[in-house]
Write a protein that holds these residues in place. Sequence first.
Motif, PDB file in Angstrom:
ATOM      1  N   UNK A 184      -7.260   1.805   3.645  1.00  0.00           N
ATOM      2  CA  UNK A 184      -6.024   1.166   4.324  1.00  0.00           C
ATOM      3  C   UNK A 184      -5.061   0.287   3.751  1.00  0.00           C
ATOM      4  N   UNK A 185      -5.646  -0.633   3.129  1.00  0.00           N
ATOM      5  CA  UNK A 185      -4.545  -1.559   2.151  1.00  0.00           C
ATOM      6  C   UNK A 185      -3.954  -0.833   1.196  1.00  0.00           C
ATOM      7  N   UNK A 186      -4.602   0.223   0.360  1.00  0.00           N
ATOM      8  CA  UNK A 186      -3.586   1.144  -0.563  1.00  0.00           C
ATOM      9  C   UNK A 186      -2.734   1.826   0.032  1.00  0.00           C
ATOM     10  N   UNK A 187      -3.096   2.554   1.072  1.00  0.00           N
ATOM     11  CA  UNK A 187      -2.153   3.145   1.927  1.00  0.00           C
ATOM     12  C   UNK A 187      -1.053   2.372   2.201  1.00  0.00           C
ATOM     13  N   UNK A 188      -1.196   1.120   2.905  1.00  0.00           N
ATOM     14  CA  UNK A 188      -0.136   0.202   3.246  1.00  0.00           C
ATOM     15  C   UNK A 188       0.731  -0.275   2.075  1.00  0.00           C
ATOM     16  N   UNK A 189      -0.051  -0.466   1.020  1.00  0.00           N
ATOM     17  CA  UNK A 189       0.879  -0.815  -0.316  1.00  0.00           C
ATOM     18  C   UNK A 189       1.822   0.069  -0.699  1.00  0.00           C
ATOM     19  N   UNK A 190       1.114   1.752  -0.776  1.00  0.00           N
ATOM     20  CA  UNK A 190       1.951   2.637  -1.399  1.00  0.00           C
ATOM     21  C   UNK A 190       3.085   2.999  -0.336  1.00  0.00           C
ATOM     22  N   UNK A 191       2.943   2.927   1.150  1.00  0.00           N
ATOM     23  CA  UNK A 191       4.031   3.288   2.072  1.00  0.00           C
ATOM     24  C   UNK A 191       5.048   2.424   1.887  1.00  0.00           C
ATOM     25  N   UNK A 192       4.725   1.022   1.904  1.00  0.00           N
ATOM     26  CA  UNK A 192       5.846   0.168   1.732  1.00  0.00           C
ATOM     27  C   UNK A 192       6.561   0.119   0.393  1.00  0.00           C
ATOM     28  N   UNK A 193       5.827   0.294  -0.844  1.00  0.00           N
ATOM     29  CA  UNK A 193       6.660   0.695  -1.969  1.00  0.00           C
ATOM     30  C   UNK A 193       7.552   1.799  -2.077  1.00  0.00           C
ATOM     31  N   UNK A 194       7.112   2.936  -1.548  1.00  0.00           N
ATOM     32  CA  UNK A 194       7.725   4.146  -1.082  1.00  0.00           C
ATOM     33  C   UNK A 194       8.985   3.911  -0.514  1.00  0.00           C
ATOM     34  N   UNK A 195       8.747   3.225   0.838  1.00  0.00           N
ATOM     35  CA  UNK A 195      10.079   3.255   1.749  1.00  0.00           C
ATOM     36  C   UNK A 195      10.941   2.120   1.008  1.00  0.00           C
ATOM     37  N   UNK A 196      10.524   0.950   0.520  1.00  0.00           N
ATOM     38  CA  UNK A 196      11.381   0.221  -0.211  1.00  0.00           C
ATOM     39  C   UNK A 196      12.271   0.868  -1.339  1.00  0.00           C
ATOM     40  N   UNK A 197      11.494   1.832  -1.886  1.00  0.00           N
ATOM     41  CA  UNK A 197      12.264   2.292  -3.011  1.00  0.00           C
ATOM     42  C   UNK A 197      13.229   3.419  -2.498  1.00  0.00           C
ATOM     43  N   UNK A 198      12.885   3.973  -1.384  1.00  0.00           N
ATOM     44  CA  UNK A 198      14.009   4.814  -0.701  1.00  0.00           C
ATOM     45  C   UNK A 198      15.014   4.043  -0.145  1.00  0.00           C
ATOM     46  N   UNK A 199      14.988   2.871   0.172  1.00  0.00           N
ATOM     47  CA  UNK A 199      16.079   2.130   0.857  1.00  0.00           C
ATOM     48  C   UNK A 199      16.734   1.494  -0.418  1.00  0.00           C
ATOM     49  N   UNK A 200      16.221   1.229  -1.699  1.00  0.00           N
ATOM     50  CA  UNK A 200      16.904   0.737  -2.726  1.00  0.00           C
ATOM     51  C   UNK A 200      17.755   2.098  -3.287  1.00  0.00           C
ATOM     52  N   UNK A 201      17.204   3.100  -3.357  1.00  0.00           N
ATOM     53  CA  UNK A 201      17.916   4.297  -4.016  1.00  0.00           C
ATOM     54  C   UNK A 201      19.099   4.622  -3.131  1.00  0.00           C
ATOM     55  N   UNK A 202      18.763   4.467  -1.897  1.00  0.00           N
ATOM     56  CA  UNK A 202      20.153   4.613  -1.098  1.00  0.00           C
ATOM     57  C   UNK A 202      20.905   3.724  -0.767  1.00  0.00           C
ATOM     58  N   UNK A 203      20.903   2.583  -1.529  1.00  0.00           N
ATOM     59  CA  UNK A 203      21.667   1.202  -1.488  1.00  0.00           C
ATOM     60  C   UNK A 203      21.686   0.764  -0.187  1.00  0.00           C
ATOM     61  N   UNK A 204      20.687   0.852   0.729  1.00  0.00           N
ATOM     62  CA  UNK A 204      20.403   0.412   1.800  1.00  0.00           C
ATOM     63  C   UNK A 204      19.537  -1.014   1.946  1.00  0.00           C
ATOM     64  N   UNK A 205      18.892  -1.174   0.917  1.00  0.00           N
ATOM     65  CA  UNK A 205      17.942  -2.359   0.859  1.00  0.00           C
ATOM     66  C   UNK A 205      18.534  -3.699   1.423  1.00  0.00           C
TER      67      UNK A 205
END
Length: 95
Positions: free
Chosen positions: A44-65
């Motif tokens: 569960x901890x690994x999934x939480x970190x991976x989903x958070x990193x993925x979504x923050x990366x999506x926000x960063x690449x779309x310039x919405x961070x």
Amino acid sequence: MDKQNGRYKDLEMFLTVLLLLELGFFILYLVVAGSGIIAIKVICAIIIFLVSAFCLWILYTSKELLRQRSLWLTCGFGCLAICTLVSLLAGFPAP
């Protein structure tokens, strides 16, 4: 509704669903950590970190961070990752 606003609404809906899913994993993490089941706690901890990193990366690449309209998503994903990290380091909850 213009095309740009429609894309943002789709992105916001997708990330909101992922945030709710991640919140579910965080609650499962807390329950499992309190029960003492280490393997599921780690997964569960690994999934939480991976989903958070993925979504923050999506926000960063779309310039919405750091934009005002998306700041709640940034804070949500960041806070869940930080809360999980603090819980892991503090060893709380523990059986």
